[in-house]
Design an enzyme around this catalytic site. Structure first.
Site, mmCIF file in Angstrom:
data_model
loop_
_atom_site.group_PDB
_atom_site.id
_atom_site.type_symbol
_atom_site.label_atom_id
_atom_site.label_comp_id
_atom_site.label_asym_id
_atom_site.label_seq_id
_atom_site.Cartn_x
_atom_site.Cartn_y
_atom_site.Cartn_z
ATOM 1 N N SER A 121 0.816 -1.210 0.000
ATOM 2 C CA SER A 121 0.000 0.000 0.000
ATOM 3 C C SER A 121 0.850 1.261 0.000
ATOM 4 O O SER A 121 0.323 2.362 -0.156
ATOM 5 C CB SER A 121 -0.914 0.016 1.234
ATOM 6 O OG SER A 121 -0.138 -0.005 2.422
ATOM 7 N N HIS A 142 -3.249 -3.781 -5.456
ATOM 8 C CA HIS A 142 -3.527 -3.208 -4.136
ATOM 9 C C HIS A 142 -5.010 -3.339 -3.811
ATOM 10 O O HIS A 142 -5.841 -2.612 -4.347
ATOM 11 C CB HIS A 142 -3.099 -1.741 -4.095
ATOM 12 C CG HIS A 142 -3.333 -1.094 -2.763
ATOM 13 N ND1 HIS A 142 -3.670 0.228 -2.622
ATOM 14 C CD2 HIS A 142 -3.290 -1.612 -1.498
ATOM 15 C CE1 HIS A 142 -3.828 0.505 -1.339
ATOM 16 N NE2 HIS A 142 -3.601 -0.583 -0.640
ATOM 17 N N GLU A 154 -6.406 -1.435 -7.071
ATOM 18 C CA GLU A 154 -5.501 -0.606 -7.863
ATOM 19 C C GLU A 154 -4.491 -1.525 -8.543
ATOM 20 O O GLU A 154 -3.777 -2.275 -7.874
ATOM 21 C CB GLU A 154 -4.785 0.408 -6.973
ATOM 22 C CG GLU A 154 -5.702 1.492 -6.435
ATOM 23 C CD GLU A 154 -5.006 2.446 -5.481
ATOM 24 O OE1 GLU A 154 -5.294 3.651 -5.541
ATOM 25 O OE2 GLU A 154 -4.176 1.980 -4.668
#
Length: 519
Positions: A121, A142, A154
């Site tokens: 992250s 992510h 993501e």
């Protein structure tokens, strides 16, 4: 893609690893979960068993489906068991050296066609990929917590990532029922970067004593957010949120507009970390609760003001029709007015006019400028009103008075408009919501300019990852590019810093709209 023959490996049996395993099993994959701790592996298996049992009890799945999913899960303490995996997702400690070592070892175990992915992250996907001999098959995936509920993933491309790796990963995430958003490697990726002004710009309002935590949170909720920045960071943990802001600020080489707040830093230094410590922006102690402290939901506003000034006439701003059409507003004698009066017809800028008070102060929707500037331009006393979410029919909205209006109001507030209640803040460009949203739009526009993601991708990420009521570019469409630029320009004139520079794509959009309008 036949998911049953597509083996997925997950390294790390913590909360995120378990969530990723859940998604892969539900999508029909055989899954290998690897962790160095046998206790952690057994705990993960037990948690998944409990979760799927709840699904059975709620009749979301059958007992047969539950058994099938658990039968497809293998546990191991050895990375060598991942030899047949076609995708391996790492979800371990956020340390670059540890992740690089894990992937370097994996490369000698798995097939040359296996996609290697990190759930980091905060770390650079490009930096992790640099440890590989074949980094073109490396990517960031992510997930957001909890992965089984939050739709966003993501999909972060390292500089070395090949397009085929990206496309395969996107299709796979779609087959898992997720909403993948493509993103180039950048500190904070999309969500943590674009959402950062929600915190740092809001806290700047506290630094400048423009408003209070309770009023700030109440105002932001009127923009459709579930929680304001003070109550949200108290929930997250002030130390955690502040660390992310500091890390992003450092990684982007100290952009002035993303400077972490010393107000939040002070809370961290004092150990006031929010709910988990019993105190943050608000006091969560039992004593405070007994004193009817409602953690920021209680505000001093026009509904609790005995000297509220009534409306003499209502303007043509869309808010007025919304509120006067409201059934509860119709029954409120205080909301009766004459929007066709000669006062309204003679008033300047009637499309922005919310109303005229009994003391002849004019209420206008903010366009980003100071109330004092409005008064100087129109030569009448002016109170500016902040923006709200278009679907919010109730809530607390900020107002700011120019010097003439402030003298006439003598500390009082306008009468509530239907179910919209007012709070007062110091006169500043954009008040609260317009200022904060303009800075979110600003950061989103910078990311588009830098090729980090598309406007559609950014909006999808903000709504799917952090539950924003509207994406940054949806807010831009609602507010209007001229008003956003007005707000940023007024802030820059006031502060004279590099914090409020208008991004190139906003300037281009404004010029295009003006050009199209003149044809």
């Amino acid at each position: 893609m036949n998911n049953e023959n597509f083996v997925v490996g997950v390294i790390g049996a913590g909360t995120m690893g378990q969530g990723i395993v859940q998604l892969a099993l539900q999508a029909g994959h055989n899954v290998i979960l690897v962790d160095q701790s046998s206790e952690q592996l057994q705990s993960a298996q037990s948690s998944l068993d409990d979760l799927f049992t709840k699904f059975v009890k709620k009749q979301k799945i059958t007992q047969q489906q539950k058994d099938s999913w658990l039968d497809a899960l293998a546990l191991s303490e050895n990375n060598n068991e991942l030899i047949d995996a076609k995708l391996v997702i790492e979800a371990i400690v956020e340390r670059l050296d540890v992740k690089q070592q894990v992937f370097s070892e994996l490369e000698s175990i798995v097939s040359s066609e296996t996609i290697l992915a990190t759930n980091t992250s905060s770390l650079s996907v490009t930096a992790i990929a640099s440890s590989l001999k074949n980094p073109q098959r490396f990517i960031g995936l992510h997930f957001f917590n909890p992965p089984g509920i939050m739709p966003l993933v993501e999909v972060i491309e390292a500089l070395q990532t090949e397009d085929n790796t990206t496309q395969t990963s996107i299709k796979l995430m779609e087959s898992w029922g997720k909403s993948p958003v493509r993103c180039k490697n950048t500190p904070g990726f999309i969500v943590n970067r674009v959402a950062r002004p929600f915190y740092v710009e809001s806290f700047r309002l506290l630094e400048e004593q423009i408003t209070t935590p309770a009023h700030l949170d109440a105002s932001i909720r009127s923009a459709g957010f579930k929680m304001g920045p003070c109550e949200l960071t108290d929930f997250i943990g002030q130390d955690i949120n502040y660390a992310v802001s500091c890390s992003l600020f450092d990684s982007l080489f100290y952009p002035a507009h993303l400077r972490p707040s010393y107000v939040q830093g002070g809370l961290v230094e004092a150990g006031f970390l929010g709910r988990k410590s019993g105190k943050g922006f608000y006091d969560y102690s039992e004593t405070s609760a007994n004193q009817n402290n409602d953690k920021g939901n209680k505000v001093i506003s026009s509904q609790s003001s005995e000297g509220a000034v009534g409306f003499l006439a209502y303007g043509h701003h869309p808010w007025v029709a919304e509120q006067l059409d409201n059934k509860e507003a119709k029954g409120n004698k205080e909301t009766k007015g004459n929007d066709d009066s000669s006062l309204i017809k003679e008033a300047p800028l009637t499309e922005s006019l919310i109303g005229i008070l009994d003391n002849h102060i004019h209420l206008y929707a903010s366009d980003g400028r100071l109330a004092a500037d409005w008064e100087a331009s129109l030569q009448i006393p002016v109170i500016l009103v902040d923006i709200k979410h278009p679907d919010k029919q109730s809530g607390v909205v900020a107002t700011a008075a120019g010097p003439k209006a402030a003298a006439l109001m003598a500390g009082n507030l306008p009468q509530s408009l239907g179910k919209i209640d007012w709070i007062e803040v110091a006169d500043c460009p954009g008040l609260i919501n317009l200022r904060v949203l303009s800075m979110i739009i600003n950061e989103a526009s910078i990311c588009v300019t830098q090729g980090i993601a598309t406007p559609e991708g950014i909006d999808s990420a903000l709504k799917g990852g952090v539950n924003y009521p509207l994406g940054a570019f949806e807010w831009l469409d609602f507010i209007g590019v001229d008003i956003v630029i007005n707000t940023l320009s007024a802030l820059r004139r006031m502060y004279g810093s590099g914090s409020y520079v208008v991004p190139r794509i906003l300037a281009i959009q404004a010029n295009k709209e003006h050009s199209d309008g003149s044809q």
